[in-house]
Design a protein around this motif. Structure first.
Motif, PDB file in Angstrom:
ATOM      1  N   ARG A 191       0.825  -1.081  -0.135  1.00 27.34           N
ATOM      2  CA  ARG A 191       0.080   0.011   0.062  1.00 27.34           C
ATOM      3  C   ARG A 191       0.905   1.126  -0.121  1.00 27.34           C
ATOM      4  O   ARG A 191       0.992   1.818   0.978  1.00 27.34           O
ATOM      5  N   PRO A 192       1.090   1.763  -1.123  1.00 27.72           N
ATOM      6  CA  PRO A 192       2.189   2.721  -1.392  1.00 27.72           C
ATOM      7  C   PRO A 192       1.285   4.053  -1.075  1.00 27.72           C
ATOM      8  O   PRO A 192       0.095   4.014  -0.977  1.00 27.72           O
ATOM      9  N   ARG A 193       2.139   5.229  -0.986  1.00 25.27           N
ATOM     10  CA  ARG A 193       1.523   6.509  -0.808  1.00 25.27           C
ATOM     11  C   ARG A 193       0.915   6.876  -1.946  1.00 25.27           C
ATOM     12  O   ARG A 193       1.492   6.830  -3.005  1.00 25.27           O
ATOM     13  N   PHE A 194      -0.242   7.020  -2.005  1.00 20.76           N
ATOM     14  CA  PHE A 194      -0.977   7.690  -3.006  1.00 20.76           C
ATOM     15  C   PHE A 194      -0.448   8.960  -3.686  1.00 20.76           C
ATOM     16  O   PHE A 194      -0.028   9.981  -3.225  1.00 20.76           O
ATOM     17  N   ASP A 195      -0.248   8.997  -4.985  1.00 30.29           N
ATOM     18  CA  ASP A 195       0.322  10.150  -5.786  1.00 30.29           C
ATOM     19  C   ASP A 195      -0.668  11.230  -5.900  1.00 30.29           C
ATOM     20  O   ASP A 195      -1.476  11.222  -7.110  1.00 30.29           O
ATOM     21  N   LYS A 250       9.707   5.954  -5.940  1.00 35.82           N
ATOM     22  CA  LYS A 250       8.401   6.136  -5.275  1.00 35.82           C
ATOM     23  C   LYS A 250       7.285   5.399  -6.347  1.00 35.82           C
ATOM     24  O   LYS A 250       7.467   5.383  -7.361  1.00 35.82           O
ATOM     25  N   GLU A 251       5.906   5.232  -5.649  1.00 38.06           N
ATOM     26  CA  GLU A 251       5.056   4.740  -6.511  1.00 38.06           C
ATOM     27  C   GLU A 251       4.230   5.711  -7.430  1.00 38.06           C
ATOM     28  O   GLU A 251       3.784   6.385  -6.969  1.00 38.06           O
TER      29      GLU A 251
END
Length: 538
Positions: A199-203, A271-272
């Protein structure tokens, strides 16, 4: 890519899953066409104008375009099934709000915003859930049926809207959507969901840039009919003598370029990203997306032109118009279902080429068949050809795009794919409409100027008042307007004859542009793979 981990264990479960996802696709597409025949009725019921309701339809398209790619990423983060269910709940709330709307403001909240946001979560999730629930060998058939369900919804939408408005109320259409959403939520428990990854940080920054870019571009396209593509129409906004449509499209494209640069920077910083730029360098994926764009451009252009011919030029009712479009659904469904079933090993490239040629043939045959003495029956054969082409493309393109990337990227691909189809649909409708009105206007004004039965003062008045565009009117509507203007029967007859000829010129020109788009699409079929995905991934 092997068989999906979530492939249904039984045929019955697979059918339920497929019906559930197809119902979702049907529901999303229905809103694009169901109210087009009832705009005046809806406007009167909620105390607004026809322009207000057209604005609500435009806003629904706009919200979907803006949030489709972020919606796909949300599905990749929280899980495709969860995104699908949340989207259905939001969409159902929007449909209920619309069904009960007392005024335009509430209608905009329900129809344009809530349903648009719900669709932006649902549509990318559907693409990913088909990939997660059906093995590679079954995906072409599954995607074909799901995509066909959406196209059928657009075809039968006017008929459903006409029946509801004529015999019940337009509100029952949206109440019916709530019932369908509830049924989908019940059946969705059988859908398997591939586990969400990390669950990466939402861009958020990328999402804002992407939404603004796509939103501004689509809004500019949607306003082209009113503002003019290049030369601004009278009283339309402009800058440096050029229509704001051009500037908005350029601004949208610049923001999309900026978005891709930002996403590239996200990858470099480990980063995602919202969408990996590397995906757009995938030849097979970009080939599938390009063909999706052209399919929806031609498809929605046809769905704009044909109902106009039937309902305005020929004066058919909403029910009769819908019935005349139904044959398209027959060949569409037949091709979408039978091609993967009967020809499982056929080359996707060959099917896509033949489908595109069928779209081209349908547009050309219809263009040739239109004349002053033609009746409603002339649309049957062209629509059968166009339906065949749409079904052939539907049977392959979904599988082509998703099989080009790993399964875990299917939700992102779903977001991009639906953003591309939304762009194609918007441009197809706007392009067909602007070409139709532009050619019709020049043809009508030229005909009036050359007709000796029309007095000089009427010619001068027409040149001034109709310079921004001749309205697409039926003979009955034009007769009423001419009678109110106090023109003599001889002059009115000459104007009616000129208008009828100009109408046909405009319709033919719009179909010619759609046929040209189909020809251009043929040049991009080379990017479609020559073998079925399972041939490479046994």
């Amino acid at each position: 890519m092997g068989t999906a981990a979530g492939t249904p264990k039984t045929t019955t479960t697979g059918r339920v899953v497929l019906i559930t996802l197809a119902a979702g696709q049907f529901l999303m597409a229905l809103d694009s066409s169901v109210m087009n025949v009832s705009i005046a009725t809806v406007a009167a019921d909620v105390g607004t104008t026809v322009t207000g309701i057209q604005g609500a339809i435009t806003a629904y398209t706009l919200v979907m375009a803006m949030f489709m790619i972020p919606g796909g990423k949300v599905g990749a983060i929280i899980g495709r099934k969860r995104a699908f269910l949340i989207g259905c709940v939001i969409y159902g709330c929007g449909s209920l709000t619309t069904a009960l709307a007392p005024n335009l403001t509430v209608l905009l909240i329900g129809w344009s915003f809530l349903e648009g946001v719900g669709a932006a979560l649902i549509l990318p999730a559907i693409v990913a859930l088909v990939a997660g629930n059906f093995g590679v060998e079954r995906r072409a058939a599954a995607y074909g049926l799901v995509t066909a369900a959406g196209a059928v919804a657009i075809a039968v939408g006017p008929l459903i809207g006409g029946v509801a408005t004529t015999y019940f109320s337009w509100r029952w259409v949206f109440a019916g959507e709530v019932a369908i959403v509830l049924a989908i939520l019940v059946l969705a428990r059988r859908i398997a969901d591939a586990p969400a990854g990390t669950r990466p940080r939402f861009d958020l920054v990328g999402s804002v840039i992407c939404a603004l870019g796509l939103g501004i571009f689509v809004y500019g396209v949607l306003r082209s009919d009113e503002w003019g593509w290049f030369r601004p129409k009278p009283d339309a906004p402009s800058w440096l003598g050029v229509s704001m449509v051009v500037w908005m499209m350029l601004a949208g494209l610049f923001l999309v370029w900026l978005f891709l640069r930002w996403e590239g920077g996200m990858v470099k910083r480990h980063k995602e990203p919202l969408v990996e730029p590397e995906l757009l360098r995938n030849r097979q994926l970009t080939g599938g997306l390009t063909m999706f764009f052209f399919q929806y451009l031609v498809q929605m252009g046809v769905f704009f032109v044909v109902p106009l011919y039937l309902s305005v030029a020929l004066g058919l009712s909403a029910l009769q118009t819908g019935a005349r479009i139904l044959p398209l659904s027959l060949t569409l469904l037949a091709a979408a279902i039978l091609i993967p079933k009967l020809l499982p090993d056929i080359s996707p490239r060959r099917v896509v080429r033949l489908g595109t040629l069928s779209l081209l043939a349908g547009a050309v045959v219809l263009m040739a068949a239109l004349d002053a003495d033609a009746g409603a029956e002339v649309v049957t054969v062209p629509l059968l050809l166009i339906g065949l082409g749409m079904g052939a493309l539907a049977s392959q393109l979904g599988s082509v795009t998703v099989s080009a990337v790993p399964d875990e990227k299917s939700a992102e691909v779903g977001g991009v794919q639906n953003a591309v189809t939304n762009l194609g649909a918007s441009i197809g409708t706007a392009l067909a409409g602007s070409i139709l009105i532009g050619v019709m206007t020049s043809s009508f004004l030229a005909g009036v100027q050359q007709n000796p039965a029309v007095p000089t003062e009427v010619k001068s008045q027409a040149s001034v008042e109709l310079a921004s565009g001749v309205p697409f009117l039926s003979d009955a509507q034009l007769e009423t307007a001419l009678d109110q203007a106090g023109l003599s029967p001889e002059v009115a007859g000459a104007v009616l004859e000129t208008n009828a000829a100009a109408r046909l010129d405009g319709l033919r020109a719009a179909l010619a542009v759609l046929a040209l788009a189909a020809v251009v699409a043929l040049f991009f079929t080379q990017r479609i793979p020559d073998t079925q995905p399972r041939a490479k991934n046994p």
